[in-house]
Write a protein that holds these residues in place. Structure first.
Motif, PDB file in Angstrom:
ATOM      1  N   GLU A 195      21.416  38.208   1.442  1.00  0.00           N
ATOM      2  CA  GLU A 195      20.033  37.785   1.228  1.00  0.00           C
ATOM      3  C   GLU A 195      19.985  36.286   1.002  1.00  0.00           C
ATOM      4  OE1 GLU A 195      16.429  39.711  -1.231  1.00  0.00           O
ATOM      5  OE2 GLU A 195      17.939  38.789  -2.522  1.00  0.00           O
ATOM      6  N   VAL A 196      18.916  35.673   1.534  1.00  0.00           N
ATOM      7  CA  VAL A 196      18.636  34.260   1.282  1.00  0.00           C
ATOM      8  C   VAL A 196      17.178  34.147   0.867  1.00  0.00           C
ATOM      9  CG1 VAL A 196      18.495  31.934   2.272  1.00  0.00           C
ATOM     10  CG2 VAL A 196      20.356  33.465   2.964  1.00  0.00           C
ATOM     11  N   THR A 197      16.913  33.440  -0.224  1.00  0.00           N
ATOM     12  CA  THR A 197      15.534  33.169  -0.638  1.00  0.00           C
ATOM     13  C   THR A 197      15.376  31.669  -0.840  1.00  0.00           C
ATOM     14  OG1 THR A 197      16.049  33.499  -2.980  1.00  0.00           O
ATOM     15  CG2 THR A 197      15.257  35.405  -1.748  1.00  0.00           C
ATOM     16  N   VAL A 198      14.187  31.167  -0.447  1.00  0.00           N
ATOM     17  CA  VAL A 198      13.873  29.749  -0.616  1.00  0.00           C
ATOM     18  C   VAL A 198      12.474  29.653  -1.199  1.00  0.00           C
ATOM     19  CG1 VAL A 198      13.697  27.489   0.478  1.00  0.00           C
ATOM     20  CG2 VAL A 198      15.251  29.200   1.439  1.00  0.00           C
ATOM     21  N   GLY A 199      12.369  29.036  -2.371  1.00  0.00           N
ATOM     22  CA  GLY A 199      11.050  28.868  -2.973  1.00  0.00           C
ATOM     23  C   GLY A 199      10.310  30.173  -3.146  1.00  0.00           C
ATOM     24  N   GLY A 200      11.038  31.247  -3.427  1.00  0.00           N
ATOM     25  CA  GLY A 200      10.417  32.550  -3.616  1.00  0.00           C
ATOM     26  C   GLY A 200      10.161  33.321  -2.339  1.00  0.00           C
ATOM     27  N   VAL A 201      10.489  32.743  -1.193  1.00  0.00           N
ATOM     28  CA  VAL A 201      10.296  33.416   0.098  1.00  0.00           C
ATOM     29  C   VAL A 201      11.634  33.980   0.568  1.00  0.00           C
ATOM     30  CG1 VAL A 201       9.661  33.113   2.529  1.00  0.00           C
ATOM     31  CG2 VAL A 201       8.362  31.937   0.726  1.00  0.00           C
ATOM     32  N   THR A 202      11.647  35.278   0.887  1.00  0.00           N
ATOM     33  CA  THR A 202      12.858  35.905   1.408  1.00  0.00           C
ATOM     34  C   THR A 202      13.006  35.573   2.888  1.00  0.00           C
ATOM     35  OG1 THR A 202      12.709  37.713  -0.183  1.00  0.00           O
ATOM     36  CG2 THR A 202      14.068  38.078   1.770  1.00  0.00           C
ATOM     37  N   ALA A 203      14.134  34.983   3.231  1.00  0.00           N
ATOM     38  CA  ALA A 203      14.359  34.548   4.608  1.00  0.00           C
ATOM     39  C   ALA A 203      14.694  35.735   5.506  1.00  0.00           C
ATOM     40  CB  ALA A 203      15.482  33.531   4.656  1.00  0.00           C
ATOM     41  N   THR A 204      14.370  35.592   6.776  1.00  0.00           N
ATOM     42  CA  THR A 204      14.772  36.548   7.799  1.00  0.00           C
ATOM     43  C   THR A 204      16.155  36.159   8.302  1.00  0.00           C
ATOM     44  OG1 THR A 204      12.478  36.888   8.477  1.00  0.00           O
ATOM     45  CG2 THR A 204      14.186  37.547  10.036  1.00  0.00           C
ATOM     46  N   LEU A 205      17.079  37.126   8.279  1.00  0.00           N
ATOM     47  CA  LEU A 205      18.450  36.858   8.704  1.00  0.00           C
ATOM     48  C   LEU A 205      18.641  37.281  10.151  1.00  0.00           C
ATOM     49  CD1 LEU A 205      20.493  38.094   5.596  1.00  0.00           C
ATOM     50  CD2 LEU A 205      19.533  35.826   6.046  1.00  0.00           C
ATOM     51  N   GLY A 206      19.351  36.455  10.897  1.00  0.00           N
ATOM     52  CA  GLY A 206      19.663  36.778  12.279  1.00  0.00           C
ATOM     53  C   GLY A 206      20.971  37.546  12.388  1.00  0.00           C
ATOM     54  N   ALA A 207      21.473  37.652  13.604  1.00  0.00           N
ATOM     55  CA  ALA A 207      22.730  38.362  13.853  1.00  0.00           C
ATOM     56  C   ALA A 207      23.912  37.445  13.522  1.00  0.00           C
ATOM     57  CB  ALA A 207      22.804  38.816  15.306  1.00  0.00           C
ATOM     58  N   ALA A 208      24.982  38.054  13.056  1.00  0.00           N
ATOM     59  CA  ALA A 208      26.193  37.291  12.742  1.00  0.00           C
ATOM     60  C   ALA A 208      26.887  36.851  14.020  1.00  0.00           C
ATOM     61  CB  ALA A 208      27.136  38.135  11.888  1.00  0.00           C
ATOM     62  N   ALA A 209      27.381  35.628  13.998  1.00  0.00           N
ATOM     63  CA  ALA A 209      28.120  35.097  15.147  1.00  0.00           C
ATOM     64  C   ALA A 209      29.038  33.989  14.652  1.00  0.00           C
ATOM     65  CB  ALA A 209      27.158  34.554  16.213  1.00  0.00           C
ATOM     66  N   GLY A 210      30.314  34.122  14.978  1.00  0.00           N
ATOM     67  CA  GLY A 210      31.270  33.086  14.613  1.00  0.00           C
ATOM     68  C   GLY A 210      31.409  32.867  13.121  1.00  0.00           C
ATOM     69  N   GLY A 211      31.183  33.926  12.330  1.00  0.00           N
ATOM     70  CA  GLY A 211      31.308  33.813  10.884  1.00  0.00           C
ATOM     71  C   GLY A 211      30.063  33.325  10.177  1.00  0.00           C
ATOM     72  N   TRP A 212      28.962  33.120  10.928  1.00  0.00           N
ATOM     73  CA  TRP A 212      27.724  32.601  10.339  1.00  0.00           C
ATOM     74  C   TRP A 212      26.542  33.485  10.703  1.00  0.00           C
ATOM     75  CZ3 TRP A 212      27.915  28.596   6.964  1.00  0.00           C
ATOM     76  CH2 TRP A 212      29.064  27.805   6.976  1.00  0.00           C
ATOM     77  N   ILE A 213      25.497  33.399   9.889  1.00  0.00           N
ATOM     78  CA  ILE A 213      24.222  34.080  10.153  1.00  0.00           C
ATOM     79  C   ILE A 213      23.120  33.038  10.038  1.00  0.00           C
ATOM     80  CG2 ILE A 213      22.594  35.847   9.381  1.00  0.00           C
ATOM     81  CD1 ILE A 213      24.941  37.329   8.121  1.00  0.00           C
ATOM     82  N   GLY A 214      22.294  32.918  11.068  1.00  0.00           N
ATOM     83  CA  GLY A 214      21.132  32.035  10.989  1.00  0.00           C
ATOM     84  C   GLY A 214      20.027  32.677  10.170  1.00  0.00           C
ATOM     85  N   TRP A 215      19.237  31.845   9.496  1.00  0.00           N
ATOM     86  CA  TRP A 215      18.125  32.377   8.698  1.00  0.00           C
ATOM     87  C   TRP A 215      16.912  31.471   8.800  1.00  0.00           C
ATOM     88  CZ3 TRP A 215      16.499  28.945   5.027  1.00  0.00           C
ATOM     89  CH2 TRP A 215      17.441  28.026   4.545  1.00  0.00           C
TER      90      TRP A 215
END
Length: 337
Positions: A195-215
């Motif tokens: 999970e990632v939250t910024v300023g109280g907003v829960t971010a949408t997570l993308g698909a994992a690739a190369g050890g990372w997930i975009g959000w």
């Protein structure tokens, strides 16, 4: 005398043989719990079926004159293996666990007799009730044996993740200026994040690739004009978290220009004129006079020489901030040479 079994014997085997010696020149017989025992050469024996639990065995020897002698022993039959309940930090441990802290494992053994417990983690001895904090995947095993020799094993799998997620490539960058009341913030997080939250907003997570997930955190509010502090938290399933503070400036107003010269409606007989004033904006980017760039001081003050022509003149001063808000002030001095 009863030679076997010894008093207090705990066994998982039935039947057992009760045996011993009976000495009397006029021995008539020996019974075990009322059943006649086999006699021979001053010894007796009898095979006895046991019931689960405590079994009192009473041996009575009698002679022909009716004299008796009695000896009693107790044998415990335990054919049931211990029942083990595994706990982690006081909570029953079932299934697999993923933790971001040390495990503390205890075991409760339920059995009719005393139980010996031996515990291991990954095959190495483990002292029950002590913290274990090695990261990675592990197998806990408890082997129990009761006083009768019945055994049982309890096995549990767990993982310890001590590392918080990594956060990278945040856009727009912290410290940037924006002209809206809300912004979209993007970035990437290591693929252990849940999970990632910024300023109280829960971010949408993308698909994992190369050890990372975009959000993407959409519509994060910049609640006040000027400085805004936004907490960012990236957490994994084990409870490890990375906490960051992002700062963004909200600037929804245009610069203000105060011209001290020339005055509005100025009439002069001199062609040389200095345009002076102050451009006010916390994020001032540029000032121009009739299209020519002017260097403003730290307080926004500026001055710029212009040359008037005979008759009516137009002087245009424009101030622009970093988010492209623009303010223009015009003066129309007249020159009478």
């Amino acid at each position: 005398a009863v030679m076997s079994p010894v008093d207090g014997l705990i066994t998982r085997t039935t039947p057992i043989t009760v045996s011993g010696t009976a000495t009397d020149p006029h021995l008539a017989g020996v019974t075990v719990n009322g059943a006649a025992a086999n006699l021979g050469g001053g010894s007796f024996s009898l095979e006895v079926d046991l019931q689960e639990g405590a079994n009192p065995l009473t041996v009575v020897a009698a002679d022909f004159l009716g004299h008796t002698s009695e000896v009693s022993v107790t044998v415990v039959l335990d054919t049931t293996p211990p029942v083990l309940t595994v706990f982690e930090s006081g909570t029953e441990f079932v299934g697999e666990l993923l933790l971001g802290r040390p495990v503390v494992i205890t075991v409760v053994a339920d059995d009719a007799t005393e139980v010996e417990l031996v515990a291991t983690i990954d095959g190495q001895p483990y002292m029950l009730g002590t913290p274990y904090d090695d990261g990675g995947s592990h197998i806990f095993e408890a082997n129990a044996e009761d006083a009768a020799g019945n055994t049982t094993t309890a096995s549990r799998s767990f993982s310890i993740d001590n590392d918080p997620p990594l956060v990278d490539e945040i856009s727009p960058p912290s410290g940037s200026v924006h002209d809206g009341i809300a912004i979209d913030i993007t970035g990437r997080v290591s693929d252990d994040a849940a999970e990632v939250t910024v300023g109280g907003v829960t971010a949408t997570l993308g698909a994992a690739a190369g050890g990372w997930i975009g959000w993407t955190a959409s519509g994060v509010a910049l609640e006040q004009e000027g400085f805004n502090l936004l907490p960012l938290r990236a957490a994994d399933s084990a409870g490890n978290a990375t906490d960051l503070e992002l700062t963004f400036d909200r600037d929804t107003g245009a610069p203000q220009i105060t011209l001290t010269a020339p005055a509005e409606g100025l009439v002069t007989r001199f062609s040389a004129l200095t345009v002076e004033g102050v451009a006010s904006d916390s994020h001032l980017d540029s000032v121009t006079v009739n299209g020519a760039a002017v260097t403003a001081g730290a307080d926004g003050s500026f001055s710029h020489p212009v040359t008037l022509v005979e008759g009516a003149n137009t002087i245009t001063v424009t101030a622009t901030d970093v988010v492209f808000h623009e303010t223009t002030v015009v003066r129309t001095p007249t020159c009478l040479l």
